[in-house]
Scaffold this motif. Structure first.
Motif, PDB file in Angstrom:
ATOM      1  N   ARG A 126       0.822  -1.213   0.000  1.00 24.23           N
ATOM      2  CA  ARG A 126       0.000   0.000   0.000  1.00 24.23           C
ATOM      3  C   ARG A 126       0.856   1.265   0.000  1.00 24.23           C
ATOM      4  O   ARG A 126       0.699   2.162   0.830  1.00 24.23           O
ATOM      5  N   ARG A 158       2.227  -3.696  -8.355  1.00 21.98           N
ATOM      6  CA  ARG A 158       0.857  -4.163  -8.522  1.00 21.98           C
ATOM      7  C   ARG A 158      -0.076  -3.038  -8.091  1.00 21.98           C
ATOM      8  O   ARG A 158      -0.114  -2.665  -6.921  1.00 21.98           O
ATOM      9  N   GLY A 160      -3.013  -0.675  -6.979  1.00 23.98           N
ATOM     10  CA  GLY A 160      -4.145  -0.758  -6.062  1.00 23.98           C
ATOM     11  C   GLY A 160      -4.600   0.650  -5.727  1.00 23.98           C
ATOM     12  O   GLY A 160      -3.979   1.637  -6.139  1.00 23.98           O
ATOM     13  N   ASP A 169      -0.206   1.138  -3.884  1.00 24.11           N
ATOM     14  CA  ASP A 169       0.320   0.055  -4.698  1.00 24.11           C
ATOM     15  C   ASP A 169       1.200  -0.898  -3.893  1.00 24.11           C
ATOM     16  O   ASP A 169       1.825  -0.512  -2.898  1.00 24.11           O
ATOM     17  N   THR A 170       1.259  -2.133  -4.351  1.00 29.57           N
ATOM     18  CA  THR A 170       2.165  -3.129  -3.790  1.00 29.57           C
ATOM     19  C   THR A 170       3.440  -3.137  -4.622  1.00 29.57           C
ATOM     20  O   THR A 170       3.390  -3.267  -5.849  1.00 29.57           O
TER      21      THR A 170
END
Length: 361
Positions: A126, A158, A160, A169-170
């Motif tokens: 996150r 990834r 988000g 984001d990851t």
């Protein structure tokens, strides 16, 4: 508010208003013009060595971002990255350098190499605007010692987002080799310090958003009529308006108290501000939406852009429960003469009594 903070507040308000950076809609493109203006005016990264620049200015930026619901990582860059790098004696690289949210599930595995280099693998969860970062600043564990590291553009991201549509984001790293120059050589801020500063800045943004929610609620209640008179005249609506006003005032008061706290008490004050913001978000959001009704949940209205952000910040830098436990342990500290001294201290009674760490913010 200091003169510097007041000027900063006015300048940011002018930038956000002029650039049209109002509440961003979900899926809106990156506001490049707004960010370029902020960066060109020197607000993106604060010079903490400059006279008069410190925690109060970082908090003022966070309040302004919250009040205007601006979808840019200004709190992360000005409030966290600048501080982390300055405290760790690291240079900021060129490009957009963002800070990784100190998430409970973050896991950076470090393997020391020759010459002071290191190899890092792991996951950061996150990360605000991680997809746009040219570099990320994070804290990694070097055999039990927290050290700040500057990571290059993530190899794998990834995408988000949070409830408000802001990128969270990851970011994954696999056997990334870091040169010694990208690793703090001394002990920098601890993960606890990072989380405490982060939760205080999120509380400041919440305080700004709550101020704006209060203004929206008061304006609507004054103009919306039912049975031939403004709804603000109805007692049930007045109760909700009072809830919104109390929550906004309590959160701003807690944030200001943390800014003014002595260094030996700042972790505790930041924790208190974080819990206050997280708990008061619930009643403010509930009451604000009760007043506005159906219009307050439409994409076209300003209110959802504010309240969804308030909900989204609930778990960042630790939950209300996490910080309540921290406060409870401090209250049970046997070195304190009494619980009352903890609550009423003016700063001298328990400085340095193992309530955490002395935080020179």
């Amino acid at each position: 508010m200091s003169e510097t903070s007041e000027m900063l507040d006015q300048a940011l308000a002018a930038i956000f208003t002029r650039s049209g950076a109002g509440p961003a809609q979900r899926g809106a493109p990156w506001p490049q013009d707004t960010w370029s203006t902020v960066e060109a005016n020197g607000f993106a990264y604060l010079d903490l060595d400059e006279h008069g620049i410190g925690l109060e200015e970082a908090v003022r930026i966070a309040i302004s971002v919250g009040r205007h619901a601006v979808a840019i990582p200004l709190v992360e860059t000005a409030g966290l990255v600048s501080w982390l790098l300055a405290r760790s004696a690291l240079e900021r690289p060129e490009g957009l350098t963002l800070g990784a949210v100190s998430h409970p599930l973050d896991d950076l595995r470090v393997t020391p190499l020759s010459g002071g280099d290191a190899e890092i693998s792991g996951t950061l969860h996150r990360v605000p605007w991680g997809r746009r970062a040219d570099h990320l600043v994070a804290i990694a564990d070097f055999d039990g010692t927290p050290r700040t590291v500057v990571l290059p553009r993530p190899a794998e991201v990834r995408a988000g987002e949070n409830l408000a549509g802001e990128p969270r984001d990851t970011v994954l790293f696999d056997r990334l080799r870091l040169p010694a120059a990208a690793i703090a050589q001394g002990v920098g801020p601890s993960p606890l310090e990072l989380r405490a500063r982060g939760v205080l800045l999120r509380a400041a943004s919440a305080a700004g958003a709550m101020q704006r929610v209060l203004a929206v609620v008061l304006a609507y209640a004054d103009t919306r009529e039912q049975f031939g008179k403004p709804i603000r005249t109805f007692q049930a609506v007045q109760h909700h308006m009072v809830d919104v006003a109390e929550a906004a005032a309590a959160t701003m008061l807690a944030v200001n108290a943390a800014v003014l706290a002595d260094p030996g008490e700042r972790l505790l004050a930041a924790a208190s501000a974080g819990v206050t913001a997280k708990e008061d978000t619930r009643r403010l959001n509930r009451s604000a939406h009760q007043v506005l009704g159906a219009i307050g949940v439409t994409d076209e209205h300003e209110l959802p852009a504010l309240t969804t952000r308030l909900w989204s910040w609930q778990g960042e830098f630790g939950s209300s429960r996490d910080w309540s436990v921290f406060i409870g342990r401090a209250a049970l500290n046997k070195s304190l003469p009494s619980l009352w001294s903890l609550i009423s201290s003016t700063g001298q009674a328990h400085a340095g009594r193992a309530l955490g760490e002395v935080v020179p913010w």
